[in-house]
Design an enzyme around this catalytic site. Structure first.
Site, short mmCIF file in Angstrom:
data_model
loop_
_atom_site.label_atom_id
_atom_site.label_comp_id
_atom_site.label_asym_id
_atom_site.label_seq_id
_atom_site.Cartn_x
_atom_site.Cartn_y
_atom_site.Cartn_z
N HIS A 87 1.93 5.96 8.73
CA HIS A 87 3.20 6.25 9.37
C HIS A 87 4.25 6.72 8.37
O HIS A 87 4.22 6.35 7.20
CB HIS A 87 3.72 5.00 10.09
CG HIS A 87 2.96 4.70 11.34
ND1 HIS A 87 2.92 3.45 11.90
CD2 HIS A 87 2.21 5.48 12.16
CE1 HIS A 87 2.18 3.47 12.99
NE2 HIS A 87 1.75 4.70 13.16
N GLU A 126 4.33 -3.43 9.52
CA GLU A 126 3.56 -2.75 8.50
C GLU A 126 4.45 -2.53 7.29
O GLU A 126 5.67 -2.74 7.34
CB GLU A 126 3.02 -1.42 9.00
CG GLU A 126 4.08 -0.41 9.37
CD GLU A 126 3.51 0.87 9.98
OE1 GLU A 126 2.32 0.86 10.35
OE2 GLU A 126 4.24 1.85 10.08
#
Length: 310
Positions: A260, A222
């Site tokens: 995150h 990511e």
């Protein structure tokens, strides 16, 4: 057909008697994980009954009784445990990992999210000095389908197979497991998306490369940081098995933390496009969506099969 976790693994659950610990211990037992004990100093000597009749240990509807130990060391001495799954609040996570490492646990799976980064830095370094492999924090754990499940990954969405999966994202771990359920997985590892994690993409790539029953590796990354770029360099130099990738965050706005704690980009550094280019430059096929990534896996396996039979 596994890395890090097998049917022989004996699992302790730190925080088993809390709400999350109870719920997920039951799910781990239902997946035939050998949960040998919980850890709670205030409840040492007690036992907890888990009604999981669908698992092998619970045949006939007999509840599974799991003892509670006062410390990780006591649990290891009594049961031979070699894995600990940590379900304690963020403020106590550092002490829990240090305790597990001091006791000689081989693998500590830290599910807890919201741990201060300075605590993660400290207990990651400490665990390394003790020879303890740490997965997480802020992760779903890992599963070797049909053998053992340490964490919160659903056990009923896939089957044993020959794909190895390493992912920063828990949700995308589940989606790829489901989309490729007809092929199955050797081991799925959710390493967590915090800025500081114990086990990295590279650690898992090395283990899957050495696992004779893993035929293909799926790498999910990511935006943020340079972990995927470093993984690409490792693949170039050390990985001979086919790797298929997916990077979450192509539509993320610059300079924003997305989901995150580690998913922040600045300029071109850490962007999904930069990571995609780095992986493709070393021969990794990168999907634009999770579904496309699954199709690329199927295409790659078909290609490998054609080459083998030609």
């Amino acid at each position: 057909m596994a890395i890090f976790l097998t049917k022989e693994s004996k699992v302790l659950v730190q925080g088993m008697t809390g709400g999350e610990g109870m719920k997920h211990t039951r799910r781990m037992l239902a997946a035939d994980t050998d949960v040998v004990g919980g850890v709670n100093p205030r409840k040492a000597g007690q036992t907890v009954d888990f009604d999981v009749p669908q698992c092998l240990k619970g045949l006939g509807g007999t509840p599974i009784t799991v003892p509670v130990f006062g410390s990780v060391r006591e649990g290891i001495e009594a049961t031979g445990a070699d894995v600990s799954v940590v379900f304690v609040p963020p403020a106590f996570a550092k002490a829990a990992v240090v305790e597990a490492a001091d006791a000689g646990i081989g693998l500590a799976v830290v599910i807890t999210e919201g741990i201060p980064v300075h605590d993660s830095v400290a207990f990651r370094a400490y665990a390394a000095t003790k020879g303890t492999r740490m997965i997480g924090p802020n992760c779903p754990g890992l599963i070797t389908p049909g053998q053992s499940n340490a964490g919160i990954i659903p056990a009923d969405i896939t089957k044993p197979g020959r794909i190895g999966l390493v992912s920063k994202s828990g949700t995308l771990t589940y989606q790829l497991m489901y989309e490729l359920r007809d092929i199955g997985f050797s081991t799925c590892v959710g390493i967590g998306g915090d800025p500081v994690v114990g086990t990295t993409h590279i650690d898992c790539l090395a283990a899957f490369q050495d696992d004779p029953d893993t035929e293909l590796i799926v790498l999910i990354g990511e935006i943020g940081g340079d972990a995927e770029e470093r993984a690409a360099a490792y693949i170039r130099d050390h990985v001979t098995k086919p790797v298929v990738g997916y990077i979450a965050g192509f539509t993320a706005p610059e300079g924003k933390t997305m989901g995150h704690a580690g998913a922040i980009v600045s300029g071109s550094s850490g962007t999904a496009q930069a990571k995609k280019m780095a992986l493709e430059a070393v021969g990794v096929r990168v999907g634009g969506t999770p579904t496309e990534t699954a199709r690329l896996v199927l295409d790659q396996l078909e290609t490998e099969r054609d080459v083998t039979h030609s």
